[in-house]
Write a protein that holds these residues in place. Structure first.
Motif, PDB file in Angstrom:
ATOM      1  N   SER A  73     -11.010  -8.594  11.701  1.00  0.00           N
ATOM      2  CA  SER A  73      -9.683  -9.198  11.897  1.00  0.00           C
ATOM      3  C   SER A  73      -9.420  -9.342  13.391  1.00  0.00           C
ATOM      4  CB  SER A  73      -8.585  -8.336  11.267  1.00  0.00           C
ATOM      5  OG  SER A  73      -8.731  -8.259   9.874  1.00  0.00           O
ATOM      6  N   LEU A  74      -9.098 -10.561  13.812  1.00  0.00           N
ATOM      7  CA  LEU A  74      -8.763 -10.839  15.208  1.00  0.00           C
ATOM      8  C   LEU A  74      -7.411 -11.539  15.234  1.00  0.00           C
ATOM      9  CD1 LEU A  74      -9.477 -10.913  18.217  1.00  0.00           C
ATOM     10  CD2 LEU A  74     -10.727 -13.057  17.781  1.00  0.00           C
ATOM     11  N   ILE A  75      -6.395 -10.853  15.769  1.00  0.00           N
ATOM     12  CA  ILE A  75      -5.022 -11.363  15.789  1.00  0.00           C
ATOM     13  C   ILE A  75      -4.631 -11.628  17.236  1.00  0.00           C
ATOM     14  CG2 ILE A  75      -2.663 -10.976  15.001  1.00  0.00           C
ATOM     15  CD1 ILE A  75      -4.774 -10.840  12.767  1.00  0.00           C
ATOM     16  N   LEU A  76      -4.502 -12.890  17.589  1.00  0.00           N
ATOM     17  CA  LEU A  76      -4.121 -13.293  18.946  1.00  0.00           C
ATOM     18  C   LEU A  76      -2.939 -14.248  18.829  1.00  0.00           C
ATOM     19  CD1 LEU A  76      -7.743 -14.003  20.246  1.00  0.00           C
ATOM     20  CD2 LEU A  76      -6.357 -11.985  20.776  1.00  0.00           C
ATOM     21  N   LEU A  92     -19.042 -13.707  16.103  1.00  0.00           N
ATOM     22  CA  LEU A  92     -18.229 -12.794  15.283  1.00  0.00           C
ATOM     23  C   LEU A  92     -18.458 -13.104  13.806  1.00  0.00           C
ATOM     24  CD1 LEU A  92     -14.903 -12.887  17.361  1.00  0.00           C
ATOM     25  CD2 LEU A  92     -16.833 -11.312  17.584  1.00  0.00           C
ATOM     26  N   ALA A  93     -19.673 -12.898  13.348  1.00  0.00           N
ATOM     27  CA  ALA A  93     -20.073 -13.300  11.994  1.00  0.00           C
ATOM     28  C   ALA A  93     -19.371 -12.526  10.894  1.00  0.00           C
ATOM     29  CB  ALA A  93     -21.593 -13.147  11.842  1.00  0.00           C
ATOM     30  N   ALA A  94     -18.821 -11.345  11.219  1.00  0.00           N
ATOM     31  CA  ALA A  94     -18.148 -10.524  10.204  1.00  0.00           C
ATOM     32  C   ALA A  94     -16.667 -10.870  10.070  1.00  0.00           C
ATOM     33  CB  ALA A  94     -18.311  -9.044  10.535  1.00  0.00           C
ATOM     34  N   LEU A  95     -16.175 -11.795  10.897  1.00  0.00           N
ATOM     35  CA  LEU A  95     -14.741 -12.081  10.952  1.00  0.00           C
ATOM     36  C   LEU A  95     -14.229 -12.661   9.632  1.00  0.00           C
ATOM     37  CD1 LEU A  95     -12.677 -11.697  13.227  1.00  0.00           C
ATOM     38  CD2 LEU A  95     -12.864 -14.136  13.711  1.00  0.00           C
ATOM     39  N   LYS A  96     -13.147 -12.040   9.105  1.00  0.00           N
ATOM     40  CA  LYS A  96     -12.523 -12.499   7.869  1.00  0.00           C
ATOM     41  C   LYS A  96     -11.125 -13.080   8.116  1.00  0.00           C
ATOM     42  CE  LYS A  96     -14.919  -9.169   4.892  1.00  0.00           C
ATOM     43  NZ  LYS A  96     -14.757  -8.056   3.924  1.00  0.00           N
ATOM     44  N   VAL A  97     -10.420 -12.529   9.105  1.00  0.00           N
ATOM     45  CA  VAL A  97      -9.049 -12.959   9.394  1.00  0.00           C
ATOM     46  C   VAL A  97      -8.966 -13.361  10.862  1.00  0.00           C
ATOM     47  CG1 VAL A  97      -6.620 -12.295   9.490  1.00  0.00           C
ATOM     48  CG2 VAL A  97      -8.076 -11.418   7.648  1.00  0.00           C
ATOM     49  N   LEU A  98      -8.506 -14.578  11.117  1.00  0.00           N
ATOM     50  CA  LEU A  98      -8.310 -15.063  12.483  1.00  0.00           C
ATOM     51  C   LEU A  98      -6.911 -15.665  12.584  1.00  0.00           C
ATOM     52  CD1 LEU A  98      -9.344 -15.678  15.321  1.00  0.00           C
ATOM     53  CD2 LEU A  98     -10.309 -17.817  14.430  1.00  0.00           C
ATOM     54  N   ASP A  99      -6.093 -15.084  13.455  1.00  0.00           N
ATOM     55  CA  ASP A  99      -4.713 -15.545  13.656  1.00  0.00           C
ATOM     56  C   ASP A  99      -4.553 -15.980  15.109  1.00  0.00           C
ATOM     57  OD1 ASP A  99      -2.000 -15.978  13.896  1.00  0.00           O
ATOM     58  OD2 ASP A  99      -1.411 -14.160  12.831  1.00  0.00           O
ATOM     59  N   LEU A 100      -4.429 -17.285  15.323  1.00  0.00           N
ATOM     60  CA  LEU A 100      -4.238 -17.853  16.667  1.00  0.00           C
ATOM     61  C   LEU A 100      -2.877 -18.537  16.764  1.00  0.00           C
ATOM     62  CD1 LEU A 100      -7.802 -19.410  17.103  1.00  0.00           C
ATOM     63  CD2 LEU A 100      -6.935 -17.352  18.233  1.00  0.00           C
ATOM     64  N   SER A 101      -1.932 -18.151  15.941  1.00  0.00           N
ATOM     65  CA  SER A 101      -0.626 -18.815  15.886  1.00  0.00           C
ATOM     66  C   SER A 101       0.193 -18.556  17.146  1.00  0.00           C
ATOM     67  CB  SER A 101       0.151 -18.336  14.660  1.00  0.00           C
ATOM     68  OG  SER A 101       0.380 -16.932  14.725  1.00  0.00           O
ATOM     69  N   GLY A 102       1.080 -19.502  17.448  1.00  0.00           N
ATOM     70  CA  GLY A 102       2.028 -19.311  18.540  1.00  0.00           C
ATOM     71  C   GLY A 102       1.406 -19.337  19.915  1.00  0.00           C
ATOM     72  N   LEU A 118     -15.063 -16.136   6.860  1.00  0.00           N
ATOM     73  CA  LEU A 118     -13.668 -16.398   7.226  1.00  0.00           C
ATOM     74  C   LEU A 118     -12.838 -16.656   5.977  1.00  0.00           C
ATOM     75  CD1 LEU A 118     -11.759 -16.669   9.661  1.00  0.00           C
ATOM     76  CD2 LEU A 118     -12.207 -19.128   9.609  1.00  0.00           C
ATOM     77  N   ASN A 119     -11.810 -15.826   5.793  1.00  0.00           N
ATOM     78  CA  ASN A 119     -10.969 -15.886   4.598  1.00  0.00           C
ATOM     79  C   ASN A 119      -9.571 -16.419   4.900  1.00  0.00           C
ATOM     80  OD1 ASN A 119      -8.681 -14.175   3.105  1.00  0.00           O
ATOM     81  ND2 ASN A 119     -10.323 -14.549   1.637  1.00  0.00           N
ATOM     82  N   THR A 120      -9.011 -15.993   6.036  1.00  0.00           N
ATOM     83  CA  THR A 120      -7.640 -16.358   6.394  1.00  0.00           C
ATOM     84  C   THR A 120      -7.616 -16.911   7.811  1.00  0.00           C
ATOM     85  OG1 THR A 120      -6.739 -14.608   4.984  1.00  0.00           O
ATOM     86  CG2 THR A 120      -5.290 -15.487   6.677  1.00  0.00           C
ATOM     87  N   ARG A 140     -15.546 -19.464   2.139  1.00  0.00           N
ATOM     88  CA  ARG A 140     -14.699 -18.346   1.707  1.00  0.00           C
ATOM     89  C   ARG A 140     -13.239 -18.501   2.135  1.00  0.00           C
ATOM     90  NH1 ARG A 140     -17.454 -14.281  -0.526  1.00  0.00           N
ATOM     91  NH2 ARG A 140     -19.699 -14.191  -0.219  1.00  0.00           N
ATOM     92  N   LEU A 141     -12.893 -19.626   2.740  1.00  0.00           N
ATOM     93  CA  LEU A 141     -11.525 -19.822   3.223  1.00  0.00           C
ATOM     94  C   LEU A 141     -10.546 -19.860   2.062  1.00  0.00           C
ATOM     95  CD1 LEU A 141      -9.934 -20.247   5.852  1.00  0.00           C
ATOM     96  CD2 LEU A 141     -10.130 -22.700   5.474  1.00  0.00           C
ATOM     97  N   ALA A 142      -9.571 -18.934   2.075  1.00  0.00           N
ATOM     98  CA  ALA A 142      -8.592 -18.832   0.988  1.00  0.00           C
ATOM     99  C   ALA A 142      -7.176 -19.165   1.444  1.00  0.00           C
ATOM    100  CB  ALA A 142      -8.619 -17.425   0.383  1.00  0.00           C
ATOM    101  N   VAL A 143      -6.878 -18.908   2.729  1.00  0.00           N
ATOM    102  CA  VAL A 143      -5.536 -19.148   3.266  1.00  0.00           C
ATOM    103  C   VAL A 143      -5.660 -19.916   4.578  1.00  0.00           C
ATOM    104  CG1 VAL A 143      -3.403 -18.101   4.123  1.00  0.00           C
ATOM    105  CG2 VAL A 143      -4.641 -17.027   2.224  1.00  0.00           C
ATOM    106  N   LEU A 144      -5.010 -21.063   4.657  1.00  0.00           N
ATOM    107  CA  LEU A 144      -5.018 -21.871   5.879  1.00  0.00           C
ATOM    108  C   LEU A 144      -3.592 -22.275   6.221  1.00  0.00           C
ATOM    109  CD1 LEU A 144      -6.442 -23.457   8.132  1.00  0.00           C
ATOM    110  CD2 LEU A 144      -6.692 -25.366   6.534  1.00  0.00           C
ATOM    111  N   ASN A 145      -3.146 -21.902   7.420  1.00  0.00           N
ATOM    112  CA  ASN A 145      -1.807 -22.255   7.890  1.00  0.00           C
ATOM    113  C   ASN A 145      -1.942 -23.084   9.166  1.00  0.00           C
ATOM    114  OD1 ASN A 145       0.831 -22.468   8.744  1.00  0.00           O
ATOM    115  ND2 ASN A 145       1.341 -20.323   8.361  1.00  0.00           N
ATOM    116  N   ILE A 146      -1.592 -24.359   9.092  1.00  0.00           N
ATOM    117  CA  ILE A 146      -1.652 -25.248  10.254  1.00  0.00           C
ATOM    118  C   ILE A 146      -0.276 -25.854  10.524  1.00  0.00           C
ATOM    119  CG2 ILE A 146      -4.118 -25.801  10.142  1.00  0.00           C
ATOM    120  CD1 ILE A 146      -3.434 -28.234   8.454  1.00  0.00           C
ATOM    121  N   SER A 147       0.772 -25.197  10.085  1.00  0.00           N
ATOM    122  CA  SER A 147       2.139 -25.697  10.240  1.00  0.00           C
ATOM    123  C   SER A 147       2.548 -25.766  11.712  1.00  0.00           C
ATOM    124  CB  SER A 147       3.115 -24.785   9.491  1.00  0.00           C
ATOM    125  OG  SER A 147       2.852 -24.782   8.118  1.00  0.00           O
TER     126      SER A 147
END
Length: 568
Positions: A73-76, A92-102, A118-120, A140-147
């Motif tokens: 999980s990488l939250i930036l 970062l081949a093990a990455l499941k969650v990536l948050d680059l919002s804001g 990558l899941n989220t 494996r992408l399950a959640v995508l937020n591009i708002s």
């Protein structure tokens, strides 16, 4: 560097797998380091969770980020990033969650699409004008937020069978002009939000998404006005059924080569037509049903209320949390079934989504009967006021914060991770504040301590019918109004749902339904009930210490939504 970043040394010493750097203190240190993360960070090879959030001073990511290969999980989020290094991400081949919002991202590296697990992916609130072409090949992408970006289209071939696990797609507040019929190839899609875009049509193939339960196309100017009315009326089932039986939602529609499906649609149309003509005046009944589906709210103006609620704002809040909007909502039904639970859940979801985890705004709701007027919105030193938090005993504000900090640390130790739950996750919003905002009643009791908690004194219960609603923000008055508009809409939906369920409990009778069909006495009783128990919103004045008007809500420009019938 260890002295400047004690968190890093603690993580290394205790062999923790999670690290969170956030808030003004971390941001100040980043500014001193010219917007760069400390090199020591990239030696923490055991990390599987890294969060650097609320730090606009973070302006770039070094290639060394790729050394943290255990990251899942990488939250930036809410930082100052204008770009992310593609080569580092690729490692970062093990990455499941990536948050680059804001952030301030205008483009993304193609290497992002090569992350196998990558899941989220959260890319909301950036300045993206396009997405990587290969994003539709993330298996494996399950959640995508591009708002809240500047996207005008999805990449060519984005909707493909390779996105077999995609369940949530949020793309609101962009400039998307067309939705491909290939969206029907997404077998797991459950939630779709394309509100506030530039769509004129909805493809009929959307109805092929068999698991789709939540859809939002509000704010688009659709050519099919009947469909637009359904969309604005929050009727996902009706929208999908309309598309399924051949409504004019998608101008291109399904291919005529598929004769069997088209024939099936024609049969469905005929059945519906026959059913409608079985009874005399069926068209009028449909119109009446449409009226019921539009939720009605009456706005009571200050001049019509002999004892309006007034909130006085002191100058002390200017540098702390300057914006507040309030109103009164009367006639709410929270008794039926799990209505109260639904109400609290909706409020929590608004806090997480529209309020961006309370960073842009905070909602507080009170039982109006328990609110002693007049009210004062003030900012005070935390040692000088007490509060009775929900579910707790009376305590001074500074002691409450210390107590929550201690509890948060205990949570981290027990769970061996840095993220926390409940009120604890909002503590950083008070960092660096000498005074804390509070809403005080006529008995000098604090009934609200934003962004942390309400008071037990004015707690909402099942018996509550009249509510005092409050939204505060450190950033914008318009955000307060937008959140309040949405809150009232959600409450209107819940109120309508509660009344309908209550009526079903009272009037459900198989024999009657068999005799009268789906539209009979129960229908007319429901219509009478819904039309006779509309919600009432009363204006609340917010004034300064000289009694000059600052905000009057709702004004004529507020609550202007197609789904609501406003009686002013």
């Amino acid at each position: 560097m260890g002295d400047a970043w004690p968190e890093l040394e603690a993580v290394a010493r205790e062999k923790r797998r999670e690290l969170v750097l956030q808030g003004p203190q971390a941001d100040a240190r980043l500014e001193q380091a010219s917007g760069r993360l400390p090199p020591r960070l990239f030696s923490l090879k055991l990390l599987n969770y890294l969060e650097v959030s609320g730090c606009p001073g973070l302006r770039e990511l070094p290639a060394e980020l790729g050394q943290l290969r255990a990251l899942t999980s990488l939250i930036l989020c809410r930082d100052g990033l204008a770009a992310v290094p593609g080569q580092a991400l690729a490692q970062l081949a093990a990455l499941k969650v990536l948050d680059l919002s804001g952030n301030q991202l205008t483009e993304l590296p193609e290497q992002l699409c090569g992350l196998p697990d990558l899941n989220t992916l959260n890319l909301s609130c950036n300045e993206l004008k396009s997405l990587p072409a290969g994003l539709g090949r993330c298996p494996r992408l399950a959640v995508l937020n591009i708002s809240r970006n500047q996207l005008s289209a999805f990449p060519a071939g984005f909707f493909s069978p390779e996105l077999a696990l995609l369940g949530t797609l949020s793309a609101s507040e962009n400039q998307i002009e067309e939705l491909s019929g290939d969206i029907g190839l997404l077998p797991s899609l459950k939630s779709l939000d394309l509100s506030s875009n530039k769509l004129t049509e909805i493809p009929a193939e959307l109805a092929d998404c068999s698991k789709l339960k939540e859809i939002n196309f509000k704010g688009n100017k659709l050519k099919d006005k009947r469909l637009e009315k359904m969309v604005n009326g929050c009727q996902p089932k009706s929208v999908l059924e309309y598309l399924r039986v051949g409504g004019r939602g998608g101008g291109k529609g399904k291919s005529k080569e598929n004769g069997e499906k088209d024939d099936g649609r024609e049969k469905d149309k005929k059945k519906k037509k026959d059913k409608k003509t079985k009874k005399e005046g069926a068209g009028e009944e449909d119109d009446e049903l449409e009226d019921i589906n539009r939720m009605m709210i009456k706005v009571l103006h200050i001049s019509e209320n002999s004892a309006p609620v007034i909130v006085k704002v002191t100058p002390a809040v200017k540098d702390v949390r300057p914006y507040i909007v309030c109103c009164v909502l009367k006639g709410m039904n929270l008794k039926t079934g799990n209505s109260l639970k639904r109400f609290l859940t909706a409020q929590t979801k608004l806090h997480d989504d529209l309020c961006e985890k309370r960073t842009t705004a905070t909602i507080a709701t009170h039982d109006l009967r328990l609110v002693k007027r007049p009210l004062l919105y003030d900012a005070r030193p935390p040692k000088q006021f007490k509060v009775v938090p929900l579910g707790r005993k009376e305590i001074k504000a500074d002691e409450l914060v210390r107590q929550l900090q201690f509890e948060a640390e205990e949570q981290r130790k027990q769970k061996k991770r840095q993220n926390v739950s409940g009120l604890h996750k909002y503590l950083q919003l008070l960092d660096g504040k000498e005074n804390y905002p509070c809403l005080v009643d006529a008995e000098n009791d604090v009934i609200s301590f934003p962004p942390i908690t309400n008071s037990e004194k004015t707690k909402i219960r099942k018996s509550t019918t009249d509510l005092f609603l409050e939204v505060t923000s450190p950033t914008s008055l318009q955000i307060c109004k937008d959140v309040m508009d949405t809150l009232i809409l959600k409450m209107a939906e819940l109120h309508k749902f509660a009344l309908e369920n209550q009526e079903e409990e009272v009037t459900s009778d198989p024999e009657t339904e068999a005799l009268c069909g789906p539209i009979g006495p129960a229908f007319y009783k429901t219509a009478e009930m819904l039309n006779g128990t509309q919600l009432v919103v009363e204006q609340v004045r917010v004034v300064d210490d000289e009694e000059k008007l600052k905000v009057l809500y709702p004004s004529k420009t507020d609550l202007n939504m197609n789904v609501l019938t406003i009686i002013r």
